[in-house]
Design a protein around this motif. Structure first.
Motif, PDB file in Angstrom:
ATOM      1  N   LYS A  75     -54.469  -4.192 -23.268  1.00  6.81           N
ATOM      2  CA  LYS A  75     -53.267  -4.435 -24.066  1.00  6.81           C
ATOM      3  C   LYS A  75     -53.668  -4.421 -25.528  1.00  6.81           C
ATOM      4  CE  LYS A  75     -50.407  -6.860 -20.773  1.00  6.81           C
ATOM      5  NZ  LYS A  75     -50.373  -8.148 -20.067  1.00  6.81           N
ATOM      6  N   ALA A  76     -52.835  -3.801 -26.346  1.00  4.77           N
ATOM      7  CA  ALA A  76     -53.156  -3.706 -27.767  1.00  4.77           C
ATOM      8  C   ALA A  76     -51.937  -4.085 -28.583  1.00  4.77           C
ATOM      9  CB  ALA A  76     -53.595  -2.285 -28.094  1.00  4.77           C
ATOM     10  N   ASP A  77     -52.175  -4.553 -29.808  1.00  6.87           N
ATOM     11  CA  ASP A  77     -51.028  -4.877 -30.669  1.00  6.87           C
ATOM     12  C   ASP A  77     -50.521  -3.596 -31.339  1.00  6.87           C
ATOM     13  OD1 ASP A  77     -52.670  -4.279 -32.805  1.00  6.87           O
ATOM     14  OD2 ASP A  77     -53.101  -6.369 -33.305  1.00  6.87           O
ATOM     15  N   GLU A  78     -49.519  -3.746 -32.213  1.00  5.17           N
ATOM     16  CA  GLU A  78     -48.869  -2.554 -32.772  1.00  5.17           C
ATOM     17  C   GLU A  78     -49.820  -1.727 -33.648  1.00  5.17           C
ATOM     18  OE1 GLU A  78     -47.884  -6.085 -35.387  1.00  5.17           O
ATOM     19  OE2 GLU A  78     -48.070  -5.674 -33.255  1.00  5.17           O
ATOM     20  N   ASN A  79     -50.911  -2.338 -34.115  1.00  2.00           N
ATOM     21  CA  ASN A  79     -51.888  -1.588 -34.915  1.00  2.00           C
ATOM     22  C   ASN A  79     -52.961  -0.919 -34.061  1.00  2.00           C
ATOM     23  OD1 ASN A  79     -50.620  -2.522 -37.282  1.00  2.00           O
ATOM     24  ND2 ASN A  79     -51.709  -4.471 -37.041  1.00  2.00           N
ATOM     25  N   GLY A  80     -52.844  -1.097 -32.763  1.00  4.88           N
ATOM     26  CA  GLY A  80     -53.845  -0.505 -31.880  1.00  4.88           C
ATOM     27  C   GLY A  80     -55.027  -1.425 -31.649  1.00  4.88           C
ATOM     28  N   ARG A  81     -54.965  -2.629 -32.196  1.00  8.28           N
ATOM     29  CA  ARG A  81     -56.085  -3.551 -31.995  1.00  8.28           C
ATOM     30  C   ARG A  81     -55.978  -4.191 -30.614  1.00  8.28           C
ATOM     31  NH1 ARG A  81     -59.363  -6.420 -36.483  1.00  8.28           N
ATOM     32  NH2 ARG A  81     -60.672  -7.737 -35.154  1.00  8.28           N
ATOM     33  N   ILE A  82     -57.076  -4.194 -29.886  1.00  6.15           N
ATOM     34  CA  ILE A  82     -57.039  -4.655 -28.507  1.00  6.15           C
ATOM     35  C   ILE A  82     -56.948  -6.174 -28.436  1.00  6.15           C
ATOM     36  CG2 ILE A  82     -58.397  -4.804 -26.371  1.00  6.15           C
ATOM     37  CD1 ILE A  82     -59.240  -1.956 -26.850  1.00  6.15           C
ATOM     38  N   THR A  83     -55.966  -6.634 -27.650  1.00  2.00           N
ATOM     39  CA  THR A  83     -55.777  -8.084 -27.510  1.00  2.00           C
ATOM     40  C   THR A  83     -56.175  -8.567 -26.125  1.00  2.00           C
ATOM     41  OG1 THR A  83     -53.487  -7.658 -26.860  1.00  2.00           O
ATOM     42  CG2 THR A  83     -53.889  -8.180 -29.181  1.00  2.00           C
ATOM     43  N   GLU A  84     -56.250  -7.653 -25.188  1.00  3.73           N
ATOM     44  CA  GLU A  84     -56.644  -8.054 -23.836  1.00  3.73           C
ATOM     45  C   GLU A  84     -57.363  -6.893 -23.171  1.00  3.73           C
ATOM     46  OE1 GLU A  84     -53.596 -10.155 -21.388  1.00  3.73           O
ATOM     47  OE2 GLU A  84     -54.294  -8.784 -19.808  1.00  3.73           O
ATOM     48  N   GLU A 128     -54.434   5.791 -27.597  1.00  2.23           N
ATOM     49  CA  GLU A 128     -53.719   6.190 -26.394  1.00  2.23           C
ATOM     50  C   GLU A 128     -53.640   7.709 -26.286  1.00  2.23           C
ATOM     51  OE1 GLU A 128     -50.398   3.573 -25.558  1.00  2.23           O
ATOM     52  OE2 GLU A 128     -49.552   5.148 -24.298  1.00  2.23           O
ATOM     53  N   TYR A 129     -54.240   8.225 -25.226  1.00  2.00           N
ATOM     54  CA  TYR A 129     -54.246   9.668 -24.975  1.00  2.00           C
ATOM     55  C   TYR A 129     -52.965  10.031 -24.238  1.00  2.00           C
ATOM     56  CZ  TYR A 129     -55.492  13.968 -22.414  1.00  2.00           C
ATOM     57  OH  TYR A 129     -55.494  15.218 -21.855  1.00  2.00           O
ATOM     58  N   GLU A 130     -52.326  11.117 -24.693  1.00  2.00           N
ATOM     59  CA  GLU A 130     -51.037  11.433 -24.090  1.00  2.00           C
ATOM     60  C   GLU A 130     -51.020  12.707 -23.272  1.00  2.00           C
ATOM     61  OE1 GLU A 130     -48.341  10.909 -27.336  1.00  2.00           O
ATOM     62  OE2 GLU A 130     -48.360   8.728 -27.045  1.00  2.00           O
ATOM     63  N   GLY A 131     -52.135  13.409 -23.239  1.00  3.61           N
ATOM     64  CA  GLY A 131     -52.165  14.691 -22.518  1.00  3.61           C
ATOM     65  C   GLY A 131     -52.335  14.515 -21.019  1.00  3.61           C
ATOM     66  N   TRP A 132     -52.550  15.650 -20.355  1.00  4.47           N
ATOM     67  CA  TRP A 132     -52.698  15.628 -18.902  1.00  4.47           C
ATOM     68  C   TRP A 132     -53.998  14.937 -18.520  1.00  4.47           C
ATOM     69  CZ3 TRP A 132     -55.842  17.300 -14.943  1.00  4.47           C
ATOM     70  CH2 TRP A 132     -55.265  17.207 -13.667  1.00  4.47           C
ATOM     71  N   TYR A 133     -53.952  14.220 -17.430  1.00  5.68           N
ATOM     72  CA  TYR A 133     -55.086  13.378 -17.063  1.00  5.68           C
ATOM     73  C   TYR A 133     -55.135  13.170 -15.562  1.00  5.68           C
ATOM     74  CZ  TYR A 133     -57.076   8.628 -16.407  1.00  5.68           C
ATOM     75  OH  TYR A 133     -57.764   7.531 -15.989  1.00  5.68           O
ATOM     76  N   ALA A 134     -56.318  13.231 -15.003  1.00  4.08           N
ATOM     77  CA  ALA A 134     -56.483  12.833 -13.602  1.00  4.08           C
ATOM     78  C   ALA A 134     -57.761  12.022 -13.504  1.00  4.08           C
ATOM     79  CB  ALA A 134     -56.556  14.059 -12.694  1.00  4.08           C
ATOM     80  N   TYR A 135     -57.770  11.150 -12.541  1.00  3.83           N
ATOM     81  CA  TYR A 135     -58.860  10.200 -12.409  1.00  3.83           C
ATOM     82  C   TYR A 135     -59.296  10.189 -10.959  1.00  3.83           C
ATOM     83  CZ  TYR A 135     -61.032   5.553 -12.336  1.00  3.83           C
ATOM     84  OH  TYR A 135     -61.892   4.513 -12.177  1.00  3.83           O
ATOM     85  N   VAL A 136     -60.595  10.228 -10.730  1.00  2.90           N
ATOM     86  CA  VAL A 136     -61.099  10.322  -9.372  1.00  2.90           C
ATOM     87  C   VAL A 136     -61.870   9.062  -9.018  1.00  2.90           C
ATOM     88  CG1 VAL A 136     -62.698  11.537  -7.871  1.00  2.90           C
ATOM     89  CG2 VAL A 136     -61.236  12.821  -9.414  1.00  2.90           C
ATOM     90  N   SER A 137     -61.363   8.326  -8.022  1.00  2.83           N
ATOM     91  CA  SER A 137     -62.041   7.089  -7.673  1.00  2.83           C
ATOM     92  C   SER A 137     -62.114   6.869  -6.165  1.00  2.83           C
ATOM     93  CB  SER A 137     -61.329   5.924  -8.362  1.00  2.83           C
ATOM     94  OG  SER A 137     -61.695   4.706  -7.813  1.00  2.83           O
ATOM     95  N   SER A 138     -61.820   7.916  -5.398  1.00  4.39           N
ATOM     96  CA  SER A 138     -61.927   7.836  -3.939  1.00  4.39           C
ATOM     97  C   SER A 138     -61.677   9.237  -3.421  1.00  4.39           C
ATOM     98  CB  SER A 138     -60.863   6.893  -3.362  1.00  4.39           C
ATOM     99  OG  SER A 138     -59.572   7.397  -3.656  1.00  4.39           O
TER     100      SER A 138
END
Lengths: 394, 376
Positions: free
Chosen positions: B169-178, B238-248
Motif C-alpha cells: 500500500k502506498a500513499d498518494e506520493n507513491g511512498r510505501i505505507t504497508e 505501479e506498472y500498467e502494462g501486460w503482466y503474467a506471474y508464474v507461481s505454480s
C-alpha cells in the motif's frame, strides 16, 4: 596477430547484380535476396563453408553491397567471427596503382590475392553466392588432393536438353576434363559446371597474373582461366556432385526453389540438426495462427500472424495475413501485410509490402499464367488488381 | 546508463517443482521459444543496461547453456556484460548454499560493491512482462528513493499462488505505507512484482547491517521493519502494462495460455523498440503439411505439423503426427507425437515422445505434466 596457416580459403563471389530478378534486386545484391522464409541466398554457401570446416571466407561485393554488408556483419550467425580468419567483406578498393571495379570473376580474385596470401593457403575454393544447395566442400577437397589436380570443378548431371544453358565438362573415365564448352549448342556431356572451383593456390595465382596481363581477356573464370588452363594441359578434374542444387537467378527458378521446400518429401529439406543452414535472425515472437485461419502445405516463419488462408506458400518473418485474405502458390519474403479479403496467387512478394483490402495480386497458377512480382516496400491500394506476370517496384 | 542489473535465477524454484527438476526458474521454457529469464534480461537490455549479475546456486546447467556468453542479448561485452555469480562453497567445506534472498544478496556482495553504477535493478525470474525500466529508474532517481518497488494491481483470484507475495500500500506520493508478505485469495491487490530499483550505496549499507544483526529474511526482517519504522524512503512504481506471474504449474499453464490473446501478444511482443531477446537456435521455418489444421495457437519455428492443433503452444522442433489432435496443450522443444494420438491440457517437457494412438487428458485447472524425455 597470431598467424596460423589455413589449408583452404574460400572466396565467395557476391558482386553479381542478378538483373534477371528485376524488382527483387533493385536495392540488394542477388546473394542477399531472401529465400525459404528466414534465409538469404548467401546463407547456403556460407553455411556450407562452416559445415565443411572452412573458417576463412572472403566475400567479394560490388553491386548494392549495403544490405549484404549489414547482413554478414562480423559473421557471428555463421560462427565466422574468428580471431584469425573468419568472414571478410572485400569490396573493390584503391591501390597504389590506381583503382578499378571488379572487371570479371577472375579479376575480382586477382585484386584480392594479397588477402589470400595472408593465410598462406595451399588451396583456394571459389564459390558463387547465388545457388541453393547443401554440399560438403571438404569431400571435394579430398577428391582434389587424391587426384593430385591443379584445379577441380564441381559438376552436376543435368538433363541433356538443358545442357546448353550451362558450362559443360567433357571428361575421361578417371574424371579428368578434356573439354570445356560454355553453353554449347550440341552438348556431348551432361556434366554441368556448378561454378565451384578448387585451385592449387600457386597455380591459380600464376594464371590470374597471366590473365590480367592479357588485354584481350574478359577476366572471367569460365571464359578465360579454365579454357586456358585446359589448353596448357594442367591437371583438371570434374568432381561429381549429386543432390539438390539450384541456380536461383531467375524469377521462375527462385519461385521453384522455394516450392521445393514443400510437400511431404521435399526436394530440399532444411529441417533437422545435420548440415544446418545458419542465418541472421531478428528476435521475433513465435508465429500465431488465428481461430479462423487455414494453413496447409506451407512454410511459415517466426513473427507471422495468420488469420486468413495460406496454401502451398513460403512465408518469411513478420508477415500478417488478415481475416479473409487468401494466399496460394506464393512466396512472401517478410514484413508484409495482406489485408482482409485480399488475394495473392502465384506471386513473389518482397519485404515491406502492403496488399490492401480486397486487392488481387496474380492469378491461379495454370499453364499460361506468369508469376507476379511485387518489389520492396510497394503499397498496393485496396481493391487494386495486379496482373499475373506484372513486375512492380517502388 | 548508470545502472546495473542483478537477477535471482533460483529463488522461486520451489513454486514450480515439475519444471525446475532439471533446471532453475530462470531457464524454465515459456511461450514457444523463450526461457523465463529472457523477459527480465530483455527488459534490462532494452533499457540500456549492459552489466547484469546473475545469482544462481544449483541446477544451472541449462541456464548456462541458454546464456552462452550473452551474445544473443548483446551482452557479450569487454566491459560489463553477463556476470554469473555461482555459490561460494569451497572444497574444504566452507560456506553453504544460500537459502534465502538475503543470503543470495550477500553471496553477490562482491558484484554489488565492485559495480560503480549508482543504481541497481534487482529482478526475479517469475514475471513475464515488457517493462520500460528506464522509466522506473528515472522515477526512482527523481524521487530520491532508497528503494522503488515495481508493483502491479491484479485480481488475486486468477493468480494460482503457491507462495506468498508482497502486498503493497502506498500513499498518494507513491511512498510505501504497508508491505506485507501474504497469499491473497481474492479481490484486487497491488502486489510487488519482484522487480525493484535500489540505490547501490543504500543496498550495501542495508546488507552489511542485516549481516551484522544476523537477519535471515529480506522481507520480514528488513523491508517490513523499515516500512513500519519509516526509516528509509521506499516507493512504489505501479506498472500498467501486460503482466503474467508464474507461481505454480496451474499458474504457468494459465500464463502461457494468455499468449493466445491479442492483448498479451501486443503487450509482450509488439512493443516498439523493445523486442524480447532469446537464444537463437537456427531452426528452419515451421512446416504445415497437407491436411494440417492449426487454429488459435502460438507456434515456434522448426515444427512439422501434420495433424490438428487447437488452442495450444508449440515450442521449437515439435512434431505433430498425422491424425493427431492436440488441444489446450503446451508441448515443449522437440516433443514428438506419433499419429492418431489425442492430447488435451497436457504440458510436456523437452524431448517427450507420445506414441501412436495415445490418448491423454487433463483439465485447465489441473494440467497433466510429462517430464523431460519421457515416453508415453
Amino acid at each position: 596477430m597470431i598467424f596460423r596457416k589455413k589449408e583452404c580459403v574460400a572466396m565467395l563471389l557476391a558482386g553479381g547484380q542478378g538483373s534477371r530478378l528485376y524488382a527483387l534486386t533493385k536495392k540488394t545484391a542477388k546473394p542477399a535476396v531472401r529465400f525459404g522464409g528466414k534465409y538469404r541466398i548467401i546463407d547456403f554457401t556460407l553455411s556450407n563453408c562452416v559445415n565443411s570446416g572452412i573458417d576463412t571466407v572472403g566475400v567479394l561485393t560490388q553491386y548494392q553491397p549495403l544490405v549484404l554488408n549489414e547482413y554478414i556483419g562480423n559473421g557471428f550467425p555463421w560462427d565466422l567471427d574468428r580471431a584469425f580468419g573468419g568472414v571478410m567483406i572485400l569490396p573493390p578498393y584503391q591501390g597504389q596503382n590506381g583503382a578499378d571495379w571488379y572487371k570479371g570473376t577472375a579479376n575480382a580474385i586477382y585484386q584480392n590475392m594479397t588477402f589470400i596470401d595472408r593465410y598462406d593457403p595451399d588451396y583456394v575454393l571459389i564459390l558463387s553466392g547465388d545457388h541453393i544447395y547443401k554440399m560438403d566442400y571438404d569431400k571435394m577437397l579430398d577428391f582434389h588432393k587424391k587426384k593430385g589436380a591443379d584445379c577441380t570443378i564441381a559438376v552436376i548431371d543435368v538433363p541433356i536438353e538443358e545442357a546448353s544453358r550451362f558450362g559443360i565438362m567433357s571428361t575421361n573415365e578417371d574424371g579428368s576434363i578434356w573439354k570445356f564448352s560454355e553453353k554449347p549448342k550440341n552438348p556431348d556431356s551432361t556434366k554441368a559446371s556448378m561454378g565451384i572451383y578448387i585451385f592449387n593456390r600457386k597455380k591459380l595465382e600464376e594464371y590470374l597474373i597471366a590473365d590480367e596481363a592479357d588485354p584481350a581477356s574478359s577476366n572471367d573464370f569460365g571464359k578465360n582461366i579454365i579454357p586456358t588452363m585446359l589448353q596448357k594441359g594442367e591437371k583438371m578434374f570434374a568432381y561429381p556432385f549429386s543432390g539438390y542444387w539450384k541456380d536461383v537467378g531467375t524469377i521462375s527458378s527462385l519461385w521453384e526453389a522455394n516450392m521445393d521446400l514443400l510437400g511431404s518429401k521435399p526436394a530440399l529439406d532444411l529441417s533437422g540438426e545435420d548440415w544446418r543452414i545458419f542465418a541472421r535472425h531478428s528476435a521475433d515472437a513465435p508465429q500465431y495462427v488465428g481461430s479462423r485461419a487455414r494453413v496447409e502445405n506451407s512454410y511459415i516463419t517466426e513473427g507471422c500472424e495468420i488469420y486468413g488462408t495460406v496454401k502451398n506458400s513460403v512465408v518469411g518473418p513478420g508477415v500478417k495475413v488478415m481475416y479473409g485474405a487468401f494466399v496460394e502458390d506464393s512466396v512472401l519474403m517478410g514484413d508484409t501485410v495482406i489485408e482482409a479479403g485480399a488475394t495473392v496467387k502465384y506471386s513473389i512478394i518482397d519485404t515491406g509490402v502492403t496488399v490492401g483490402a480486397g486487392a488481387t495480386v496474380g492469378a491461379d497458377r495454370d499453364a499460361g499464367a506468369a508469376i507476379a512480382v511485387v518489389g520492396e516496400d510497394v503499397n498496393i491500394t485496396a481493391g487494386a488488381v495486379v496482373e499475373p506476370g506484372a513486375m512492380l517496384s517502388e | 546508463m548508470n545502472v546495473a542489473g542483478l537477477i535471482f535465477a533460483n529463488i522461486h524454484d520451489r513454486s514450480l517443482p515439475e519444471l525446475t527438476q532439471v533446471r532453475n526458474m530462470a531457464s524454465v521454457p515459456f511461450g514457444g521459444r523463450y526461457r523465463l529469464i529472457d523477459f527480465t534480461l530483455s527488459n534490462m537490455v532494452n533499457s540500456g543496461i549492459t552489466k547484469v549479475g546473475i545469482i544462481t546456486h544449483y541446477n544451472y546447467q541449462s541456464l548456462l547453456d541458454h546464456l552462452g556468453n550473452g551474445k544473443d542479448w548483446d551482452l557479450a561485452r569487454r566491459e560489463g556484460g553477463i556476470k554469473l555469480i555461482p555459490p561460494n562453497v569451497s572444497a574444504a567445506g566452507a560456506g553453504h548454499l544460500p537459502s534465502s534472498r538475503l543470503e543470495s544478496m550477500l553471496s553477490a556482495i562482491d558484484f554489488i560493491t565492485h559495480c560503480n553504477e549508482d543504481y541497481l535493478v534487482l529482478s526475479d525470474c517469475d514475471i513475464i512482462c515488457n517493462l520500460d525500466l528506464s522509466d522506473v529508474i528515472a522515477a526512482h532517481a527523481a524521487s530520491g528513493a532508497d528503494v522503488t518497488f515495481v508493483t502491479k494491481r491484479v485480481d488475486a483470484s486468477g493468480m494460482y499462488l503457491s507462495e506468498s507475495v508482497g502486498c503493497v500500500k502506498a500513499d498518494e506520493n507513491g511512498r510505501i505505507t504497508e508491505f506485507v508478505m501474504k497469499r491473497p485469495t481474492d479481490g484486487v491487490v497491488n502486489i510487488y512484482t519482484n522487480i525493484m530499483v535500489v540505490t547501490r550505496e543504500y543496498l550495501i549499507s542495508m546488507l552489511s547491517d542485516a549481516a551484522a544483526r544476523g537477519y535471515t529474511s529480506f522481507f520480514h526482517d528488513v523491508i517490513a521493519h523499515v516500512v513500519a519504522d519509516g526509516t528509509a524512503n521506499y516507493r512504489a512504481y505501479e506498472y500498467e502494462g501486460w503482466y503474467a506471474y508464474v507461481s505454480s504449474l496451474e499458474g504457468y499453464f494459465n500464463a502461457s495460455m494468455k499468449l493466445l490473446t491479442q492483448e498479451a501478444r501486443d503487450g509482450l511482443f509488439a512493443v516498439a523498440n523493445r523486442p524480447v531477446l532469446t537464444k537463437v537456435r537456427n531452426s528452419s521455418p515451421t512446416k504445415y503439411c497437407e491436411g494440417a489444421k492449426v487454429t488459435d495457437s502460438v507456434v515456434a519455428d522448426g515444427c512439422i505439423i501434420e495433424g490438428t492443433v487447437e488452442n495450444s503452444i508449440l515450442f521449437r522442433g515439435v512434431k505433430v503426427g498425422r491424425g493427431t489432435v492436440v488441444k489446450n496443450c503446451i508441448l515443449m522443444q522437440d516433443t514428438y507425437t506419433g499419429s492418431d494420438a489425442e492430447l488435451n491440457c497436457i504440458v510436456t517437457d523437452k524431448n517427450v515422445v507420445i506414441r501412436d494412438g495415445r490418448c491423454l487428458s487433463g483439465c485447465e485447472t489441473m494440467p497433466i505434466f510429462i517430464g523431460k524425455g519421457r515416453y508415453v
